[in-house]
Design a protein around this motif. Structure first.
Motif, PDB file in Angstrom:
ATOM      1  N   LEU A 186      52.418 -17.348  10.803  1.00  0.00           N
ATOM      2  CA  LEU A 186      51.612 -16.545  11.720  1.00  0.00           C
ATOM      3  C   LEU A 186      52.022 -16.787  13.172  1.00  0.00           C
ATOM      4  CD1 LEU A 186      48.005 -16.549  10.178  1.00  0.00           C
ATOM      5  CD2 LEU A 186      49.683 -14.701  10.226  1.00  0.00           C
ATOM      6  N   VAL A 187      53.311 -16.893  13.394  1.00  0.00           N
ATOM      7  CA  VAL A 187      53.861 -16.932  14.754  1.00  0.00           C
ATOM      8  C   VAL A 187      54.594 -15.610  14.964  1.00  0.00           C
ATOM      9  CG1 VAL A 187      55.458 -18.075  16.331  1.00  0.00           C
ATOM     10  CG2 VAL A 187      54.095 -19.436  14.738  1.00  0.00           C
ATOM     11  N   ASP A 188      54.230 -14.882  16.021  1.00  0.00           N
ATOM     12  CA  ASP A 188      54.813 -13.550  16.210  1.00  0.00           C
ATOM     13  C   ASP A 188      56.149 -13.609  16.942  1.00  0.00           C
ATOM     14  OD1 ASP A 188      54.269 -13.866  18.915  1.00  0.00           O
ATOM     15  OD2 ASP A 188      52.452 -12.654  18.869  1.00  0.00           O
ATOM     16  N   TRP A 223      49.172 -17.001  15.885  1.00  0.00           N
ATOM     17  CA  TRP A 223      47.974 -16.326  15.400  1.00  0.00           C
ATOM     18  C   TRP A 223      47.225 -17.328  14.526  1.00  0.00           C
ATOM     19  CZ3 TRP A 223      48.551 -10.441  14.216  1.00  0.00           C
ATOM     20  CH2 TRP A 223      49.394  -9.838  15.165  1.00  0.00           C
ATOM     21  N   ILE A 272      42.168 -12.869  10.450  1.00  0.00           N
ATOM     22  CA  ILE A 272      43.328 -13.274  11.241  1.00  0.00           C
ATOM     23  C   ILE A 272      43.045 -12.912  12.698  1.00  0.00           C
ATOM     24  CG2 ILE A 272      45.821 -13.086  11.551  1.00  0.00           C
ATOM     25  CD1 ILE A 272      44.994 -14.149   8.789  1.00  0.00           C
ATOM     26  N   ARG A 286      44.434 -12.606  16.485  1.00  0.00           N
ATOM     27  CA  ARG A 286      45.712 -12.471  17.198  1.00  0.00           C
ATOM     28  C   ARG A 286      45.500 -12.642  18.691  1.00  0.00           C
ATOM     29  NH1 ARG A 286      46.752  -7.618  19.903  1.00  0.00           N
ATOM     30  NH2 ARG A 286      45.311  -5.934  19.415  1.00  0.00           N
ATOM     31  N   ARG A 328      58.506  -0.540  20.985  1.00  0.00           N
ATOM     32  CA  ARG A 328      58.913  -1.071  19.677  1.00  0.00           C
ATOM     33  C   ARG A 328      59.002   0.002  18.607  1.00  0.00           C
ATOM     34  NH1 ARG A 328      53.811  -4.986  19.652  1.00  0.00           N
ATOM     35  NH2 ARG A 328      52.970  -2.910  20.023  1.00  0.00           N
ATOM     36  N   ASP A 379      51.119  -7.685  23.488  1.00  0.00           N
ATOM     37  CA  ASP A 379      51.426  -8.816  22.617  1.00  0.00           C
ATOM     38  C   ASP A 379      52.360  -9.835  23.264  1.00  0.00           C
ATOM     39  OD1 ASP A 379      49.909  -7.621  20.620  1.00  0.00           O
ATOM     40  OD2 ASP A 379      51.594  -6.359  20.054  1.00  0.00           O
ATOM     41  N   ALA A 408      42.534  -9.254  14.103  1.00  0.00           N
ATOM     42  CA  ALA A 408      43.580  -8.313  13.705  1.00  0.00           C
ATOM     43  C   ALA A 408      43.414  -7.884  12.260  1.00  0.00           C
ATOM     44  CB  ALA A 408      44.956  -8.944  13.903  1.00  0.00           C
ATOM     45  N   SER A 409      42.765  -8.728  11.474  1.00  0.00           N
ATOM     46  CA  SER A 409      42.610  -8.393  10.063  1.00  0.00           C
ATOM     47  C   SER A 409      41.358  -9.065   9.523  1.00  0.00           C
ATOM     48  CB  SER A 409      43.844  -8.867   9.286  1.00  0.00           C
ATOM     49  OG  SER A 409      43.594  -8.864   7.901  1.00  0.00           O
TER      50      SER A 409
END
Lengths: 191, 475
Positions: free
Chosen positions: B124-126, B132, B185, B187, B217, B458, B468-469
């Motif tokens: 969970l690292v973006d 996250w 989750i 973020r 993106r 982000d 986020a979820s």
């Protein structure tokens, strides 16, 4: 002693009429009471059964709506949702995966559908593939979803069978209204 | 006479007994149905209640995660921590808090509580390197009915009441209960979640101003990572922590948000008018990195600075460029990412045709203590806005600082200066901002466009955490 024998030999017309009248009235009263008790009992069972089915339908749909990412309402109260693919094939949870600013589980999303078939309500799930009977014999029950964007309202109603001379005020709709906020940001894409 | 009387009494008794039996049977059946219905109702209530306490546990965890931004020393106070460092860090073991969270007594003396667990797994690292967090909250609720399963198979499958044993852990229970598990989750949200954000007033006085968005993106929302008007998005939100936005009839493709205030001249706002907005704006402090030995003191003519893979730091007094002077920041020749941070203790002034130029794949963080006047040819950034981050450090109290962008001073980047007044006077041929601006106040008085890159939300400094979820594990 003699007079007793004389008395037991029969009844006068008047006596017979009175006794038959009394028994007829008593029998009629018993019959009517029985019918009322039977109707009341059936109405009680019907009401409790439908109330339980209402709660179950509402709870099932609310549970899936809270975790859905997309929802589409169709005809006849059909609800189709997209859920994250949380479970692995062995039933254990998938690890979450970052995709842009959102999170995904597994490889493909799961589609869950609530639909009515005759007098039964079913929940079908695409992964793992399954169909569950949610409520059965619900000919008197209506389930109406309404789309409010990020929230979905579910109205389940039925008409109890309690009656008194067919007056409407004792046969009004018994309705549960449940508004569920979708916890995940709703996707505009159709499920 | 005696016999006749005796027979008559027996018949009546039999009839009475039969009547009582039938009525009792009917009553018992009704009571049984009512009891069953009552148990289902209690179990359904407990099932709903356990979700509420589970969500309460999530709220508590989110509050602690947010404290890690706003008040790091107070974050996670009282939480059991299995990591040796005592702080939640990437790849650390899970934090957990048990049994004392949200204990409350409800109907019939039943208890509800939540057990919350937070972890920061490596997956969970973006892409920005930001962590996250995963929150697992289990809500428990006792049920005030006997240990009897009621309802249909569908009821049992749905609510999974634990009567004697916890079906997840196998623990023996002293009373029936329900448990519901939520996985959330969280973020990080960058400072740049709006196109324009001001702590105080925001003013636009030209109906030709355009604020919209794109996503560098996403090829459906940009072309080759750059803004494309044909793919315009409507997330160019403008916001203030104050009470007033004068939209000046500008074309706002997004929301206009105030903190309990009003939006004037909002005829061309395509999104919502929101009046409950507030975003904490942490002050920017000067980085503590040591400068490069070759760092110049003042840049007043054409200069080249070098970025590197391990972040080079330059500490300058001023950048004063005029005429055709340029400040070029070069990176690696093979195009791999390179990084630099430039700290300017006093002012930045670009005029004439002066320009600051970033090389390909160079990431620059520019920290400004004083004022800035960006005119001339502005800042040339061939990369996307995430590559150029411009931070205004907090001025001392009661001292006003400003950043003005005029002429062709537009740029591709993000500007975060919550202690500076930002003015954009525009009027040049290439005066658009591709990115995001945050200031003490924001004023646009010329024909100037802001095209917000949604990717900025982000990256950069973290301002907050959001969900986020959300998923309920129904095993």
């Amino acid at each position: 002693m003699r007079s007793r024998f004389k008395n037991s030999r029969g009844f006068t017309i008047a006596e017979l009429s009175v006794s038959m009248g009394v028994f007829t009235l008593f029998g009629l009263g018993l019959g009517v009471t029985g019918v009322f008790i039977s109707k009341t009992f059936n109405a009680c069972v019907h009401s409790m059964d439908y109330s339980n089915q209402q709660m179950r339908i509402t709870d099932y749909i609310s549970l899936d709506l809270t975790r859905a990412t997309a929802v589409q309402l169709g005809n006849n109260g059909t609800i189709t949702m997209t859920l994250p693919n949380y479970y692995n094939t062995d039933g254990t949870p998938n690890d979450p995966r970052i995709t842009g600013s959102t999170v995904a589980y597994g490889t493909a999303d799961v589609t869950v559908r609530y639909y009515r078939q005759q007098n039964d309500l079913y929940r079908s799930c695409s992964n793992p593939s399954s169909t569950t009977l949610i409520a059965s014999g619900i000919s008197d029950l209506t389930c109406t979803p309404t789309d409010y964007g990020q929230s979905i309202e579910i109205n389940t109603s039925f008409t109890p069978r309690f009656q008194w001379n067919n007056k409407a005020n004792v046969t009004s709709l018994n309705t549960i209204t449940s508004t569920t906020l979708m916890r995940n940001q709703r996707s505009l894409a159709a499920p | 006479m005696k016999t006749r009387l005796h027979n008559a009494q027996g018949s009546a008794l039999l009839m009475a007994l039969m009547s009582v039996f039938i009525l009792s049977l009917v009553a018992a059946t009704i009571v049984s149905h009512v009891m069953s219905g009552q148990r289902i109702t209690y179990q359904s209530m407990a099932w709903q209640d356990s979700l509420r306490v589970a969500e309460g546990g999530v709220d508590m965890a989110m509050a602690e995660i947010r404290k890690s931004v706003s008040d790091p020393t107070a974050a996670w106070s009282g939480w059991a921590n299995s990591s040796s460092s005592g702080a939640i860090t990437p790849q650390a073991e899970a934090l957990s808090k048990t049994s004392s969270v949200l204990v409350r007594t409800g109907i019939g003396g039943n208890h509800s509580w939540a057990v919350v667990r937070v972890d920061a797994p490596a997956f969970l690292v973006d892409a920005s390197g930001d962590q996250w967090y995963r929150i697992l909250s289990t809500g428990y609720s006792e049920i005030s009915t006997r240990t009897v399963a009621v309802g249909t198979k569908a009821d049992v499958k749905l609510r999974k009441i634990d009567l004697l044993v916890d079906h997840r852990t196998g623990a023996v229970l002293t009373s029936p209960r329900v448990a519901r598990v939520i996985e959330v989750i969280a973020r990080p949200v960058g400072m740049f979640s709006n196109a324009l954000l001001s702590d105080g007033s925001m003013s636009m006085n030209n109906h030709n101003i355009v604020v919209d968005s794109y996503d560098s993106r996403d090829p459906n929302k940009s072309t080759n990572g750059f803004y494309d008007p044909a793919k315009r998005q409507q997330n160019g939100h403008i916001a203030t922590n104050g009470q007033l936005i004068d939209a000046g009839s500008a074309q706002i493709y997004g929301n206009a948000q105030t903190n309990g205030g009003t939006v004037l001249n909002a005829s061309n706002v395509t999104g919502q008018i929101v009046d409950n907005f507030f975003q904490d704006l942490p002050v920017v402090v000067q980085p503590t990195s040591a400068p490069e030995p070759s760092s110049p003191v003042t840049i007043s003519g054409t200069t080249v600075l070098t970025a590197s893979a391990s972040t080079t730091t330059y500490i300058l007094n001023d950048i004063q460029l005029s005429g055709q002077s340029t400040l070029t920041i070069t990176g690696s020749s093979d195009g791999t990412p390179t990084y630099t941070q430039i700290i300017v203790k006093n002012d930045i002034q670009l005029s004439g045709q002066a320009q600051i130029i970033l090389g390909p794949n160079v990431f620059v963080r520019l920290f400004l203590q004083g004022n800035a006047s960006i005119s001339g040819n502005g800042i040339s950034n061939p990369n996307n806005p995430r590559n150029f981050q411009f931070y205004g450090m907090q001025p001392v109290q009661n001292v006003s600082k400003s950043i003005s962008i005029s002429g062709n001073g537009g740029f591709r980047g993000s500007l975060y200066a919550p202690g500076h007044d930002i003015t954009m006077t525009g009027g040049g041929n290439s005066d658009s901002i591709y990115g995001s601006l945050v200031g003490k106040s924001v004023s646009m008085t010329g024909i100037q466009s802001v095209h917000y890159d949604e990717a900025l939300a982000d990256g950069g400094l973290i301002a907050d955490y959001r969900i986020a979820s959300w998923y309920e594990d129904t095993r």
